[in-house]
Design a protein around this motif. Structure first.
Motif, PDB file in Angstrom:
ATOM      1  N   ILE A  10      41.719  26.529  33.498  1.00  0.00           N
ATOM      2  CA  ILE A  10      42.317  26.100  34.770  1.00  0.00           C
ATOM      3  C   ILE A  10      41.312  26.195  35.910  1.00  0.00           C
ATOM      4  CG2 ILE A  10      44.116  26.574  36.483  1.00  0.00           C
ATOM      5  CD1 ILE A  10      45.930  27.430  34.166  1.00  0.00           C
ATOM      6  N   LEU A  11      40.692  27.326  36.066  1.00  0.00           N
ATOM      7  CA  LEU A  11      39.733  27.524  37.168  1.00  0.00           C
ATOM      8  C   LEU A  11      38.322  27.813  36.665  1.00  0.00           C
ATOM      9  CD1 LEU A  11      41.843  29.602  39.717  1.00  0.00           C
ATOM     10  CD2 LEU A  11      41.233  27.197  39.850  1.00  0.00           C
ATOM     11  N   ASN A  12      38.010  27.408  35.468  1.00  0.00           N
ATOM     12  CA  ASN A  12      36.669  27.592  34.907  1.00  0.00           C
ATOM     13  C   ASN A  12      36.176  29.029  35.031  1.00  0.00           C
ATOM     14  OD1 ASN A  12      36.528  24.848  34.254  1.00  0.00           O
ATOM     15  ND2 ASN A  12      35.815  24.355  36.316  1.00  0.00           N
ATOM     16  N   ASP A  13      36.969  29.958  34.546  1.00  0.00           N
ATOM     17  CA  ASP A  13      36.622  31.384  34.506  1.00  0.00           C
ATOM     18  C   ASP A  13      36.585  32.070  35.869  1.00  0.00           C
ATOM     19  OD1 ASP A  13      36.476  31.524  31.721  1.00  0.00           O
ATOM     20  OD2 ASP A  13      34.408  30.774  31.738  1.00  0.00           O
ATOM     21  N   THR A  14      37.070  31.417  36.920  1.00  0.00           N
ATOM     22  CA  THR A  14      37.210  32.100  38.207  1.00  0.00           C
ATOM     23  C   THR A  14      38.531  32.851  38.193  1.00  0.00           C
ATOM     24  OG1 THR A  14      35.942  30.440  39.405  1.00  0.00           O
ATOM     25  CG2 THR A  14      37.435  31.791  40.705  1.00  0.00           C
ATOM     26  N   LYS A  15      38.510  34.106  38.585  1.00  0.00           N
ATOM     27  CA  LYS A  15      39.710  34.945  38.594  1.00  0.00           C
ATOM     28  C   LYS A  15      40.284  34.998  40.003  1.00  0.00           C
ATOM     29  CE  LYS A  15      41.286  39.633  37.877  1.00  0.00           C
ATOM     30  NZ  LYS A  15      40.892  41.024  37.891  1.00  0.00           N
ATOM     31  N   ILE A  16      41.607  34.871  40.107  1.00  0.00           N
ATOM     32  CA  ILE A  16      42.290  35.004  41.398  1.00  0.00           C
ATOM     33  C   ILE A  16      42.795  36.433  41.535  1.00  0.00           C
ATOM     34  CG2 ILE A  16      44.247  34.288  42.816  1.00  0.00           C
ATOM     35  CD1 ILE A  16      44.131  31.577  41.470  1.00  0.00           C
ATOM     36  N   ASN A  17      42.471  37.053  42.650  1.00  0.00           N
ATOM     37  CA  ASN A  17      43.010  38.370  42.989  1.00  0.00           C
ATOM     38  C   ASN A  17      44.077  38.174  44.059  1.00  0.00           C
ATOM     39  OD1 ASN A  17      41.128  39.815  41.366  1.00  0.00           O
ATOM     40  ND2 ASN A  17      39.607  39.544  42.968  1.00  0.00           N
ATOM     41  N   LEU A  18      45.289  38.649  43.807  1.00  0.00           N
ATOM     42  CA  LEU A  18      46.368  38.560  44.783  1.00  0.00           C
ATOM     43  C   LEU A  18      46.464  39.887  45.511  1.00  0.00           C
ATOM     44  CD1 LEU A  18      48.687  36.836  45.912  1.00  0.00           C
ATOM     45  CD2 LEU A  18      50.170  37.912  44.202  1.00  0.00           C
ATOM     46  N   ILE A  19      46.321  39.827  46.829  1.00  0.00           N
ATOM     47  CA  ILE A  19      46.409  41.027  47.657  1.00  0.00           C
ATOM     48  C   ILE A  19      47.717  40.947  48.427  1.00  0.00           C
ATOM     49  CG2 ILE A  19      45.343  42.366  49.493  1.00  0.00           C
ATOM     50  CD1 ILE A  19      42.668  40.995  48.668  1.00  0.00           C
ATOM     51  N   LEU A  20      48.630  41.862  48.148  1.00  0.00           N
ATOM     52  CA  LEU A  20      49.965  41.875  48.750  1.00  0.00           C
ATOM     53  C   LEU A  20      50.010  42.781  49.965  1.00  0.00           C
ATOM     54  CD1 LEU A  20      51.873  42.260  45.377  1.00  0.00           C
ATOM     55  CD2 LEU A  20      51.778  40.191  46.761  1.00  0.00           C
ATOM     56  N   GLN A  21      50.600  42.289  51.050  1.00  0.00           N
ATOM     57  CA  GLN A  21      50.789  43.086  52.261  1.00  0.00           C
ATOM     58  C   GLN A  21      52.249  42.923  52.696  1.00  0.00           C
ATOM     59  OE1 GLN A  21      47.316  44.593  52.226  1.00  0.00           O
ATOM     60  NE2 GLN A  21      47.951  44.735  54.331  1.00  0.00           N
ATOM     61  N   ASP A  22      52.918  44.025  52.987  1.00  0.00           N
ATOM     62  CA  ASP A  22      54.321  44.031  53.390  1.00  0.00           C
ATOM     63  C   ASP A  22      54.425  43.935  54.915  1.00  0.00           C
ATOM     64  OD1 ASP A  22      57.040  44.373  53.660  1.00  0.00           O
ATOM     65  OD2 ASP A  22      57.115  46.309  52.638  1.00  0.00           O
ATOM     66  N   THR A  23      55.032  42.848  55.419  1.00  0.00           N
ATOM     67  CA  THR A  23      55.198  42.679  56.870  1.00  0.00           C
ATOM     68  C   THR A  23      56.410  43.424  57.392  1.00  0.00           C
ATOM     69  OG1 THR A  23      56.517  40.670  56.619  1.00  0.00           O
ATOM     70  CG2 THR A  23      54.117  40.401  56.839  1.00  0.00           C
ATOM     71  N   PHE A  55      54.932  42.912  64.947  1.00  0.00           N
ATOM     72  CA  PHE A  55      53.792  43.780  65.219  1.00  0.00           C
ATOM     73  C   PHE A  55      53.139  44.236  63.916  1.00  0.00           C
ATOM     74  CE2 PHE A  55      51.979  48.039  65.971  1.00  0.00           C
ATOM     75  CZ  PHE A  55      50.994  47.678  66.878  1.00  0.00           C
ATOM     76  N   LEU A  56      53.959  44.742  62.988  1.00  0.00           N
ATOM     77  CA  LEU A  56      53.429  45.188  61.703  1.00  0.00           C
ATOM     78  C   LEU A  56      52.845  44.007  60.932  1.00  0.00           C
ATOM     79  CD1 LEU A  56      53.001  47.517  59.741  1.00  0.00           C
ATOM     80  CD2 LEU A  56      55.296  47.096  58.853  1.00  0.00           C
ATOM     81  N   GLY A  57      53.498  42.846  61.024  1.00  0.00           N
ATOM     82  CA  GLY A  57      52.995  41.648  60.356  1.00  0.00           C
ATOM     83  C   GLY A  57      51.608  41.271  60.839  1.00  0.00           C
ATOM     84  N   THR A  58      51.366  41.418  62.137  1.00  0.00           N
ATOM     85  CA  THR A  58      50.062  41.116  62.699  1.00  0.00           C
ATOM     86  C   THR A  58      49.008  42.090  62.182  1.00  0.00           C
ATOM     87  OG1 THR A  58      51.106  40.273  64.694  1.00  0.00           O
ATOM     88  CG2 THR A  58      48.769  40.792  64.850  1.00  0.00           C
TER      89      THR A  58
END
Length: 154
Positions: free
Chosen positions: A47-60, A65-68
């Motif tokens: 799919i991405l020719n061996d490139t790995k996707i890292n998902l970084i989760l942040q809770d808003t 204010f916290l979302g920013t």
């Protein structure tokens, strides 16, 4: 310089951010869906020719204010794009951040029509505008011949 030296190299990893409220209806379904999609893409090297996707989760935490703050922290982690938030209010605030940093923000829940691509060129809405939803409600009221209607949220 050889011909291969001039070709851009494919990154081994790409960071994608996700900004949403983990303890919301949308968040409880978005988190496993995103994690599953990333796992699927990363498991197939074609799919991405061996490139790995890292998902970084942040809770808003459904808070502007916290979302920013979470958006700023996310941008500091080198993301190339972000997904979320589900709220128009938080999307307005975060859109200023992503515009300055030129990082695309893809929202599946923010519906405010004032989040326009003219003002926020890095904001991409993937849901219909509230404008269309209000027309649907007005059509229902008109169909039933009412002059006024009170809508109650549960």
């Amino acid at each position: 310089m050889t011909k291969n030296d001039s070709a851009p190299s494919t990154p081994r990893e790409v960071n994608i951010g996700a900004l949403f409220t983990f303890n919301s209806t949308i968040g409880r379904s978005a988190k496993p869906a995103l994690l599953g999609a990333i796992e699927y893409v990363n498991s197939d090297s074609t799919i991405l020719n061996d490139t790995k996707i890292n998902l970084i989760l942040q809770d808003t935490d459904c808070n502007g204010f916290l979302g920013t703050i979470e958006a700023m922290q996310l941008m500091g982690k080198g993301v190339v794009a972000a997904i979320g938030p589900e709220s128009s209010g938080i999307a307005h605030v975060i859109s200023h951040v992503v515009n300055e940093l030129q990082v695309p923000l893809l929202s599946f829940g923010a519906t405010d029509p004032t989040l326009s691509s003219l003002q926020y060129p890095y904001f991409l809405r993937t849901t219909v505008s509230d404008h269309f939803q209000m027309y649907a409600i007005a059509d229902l009221v008109q169909y039933f011949g009412r002059q006024e209607q009170i809508l109650k949220s549960q």
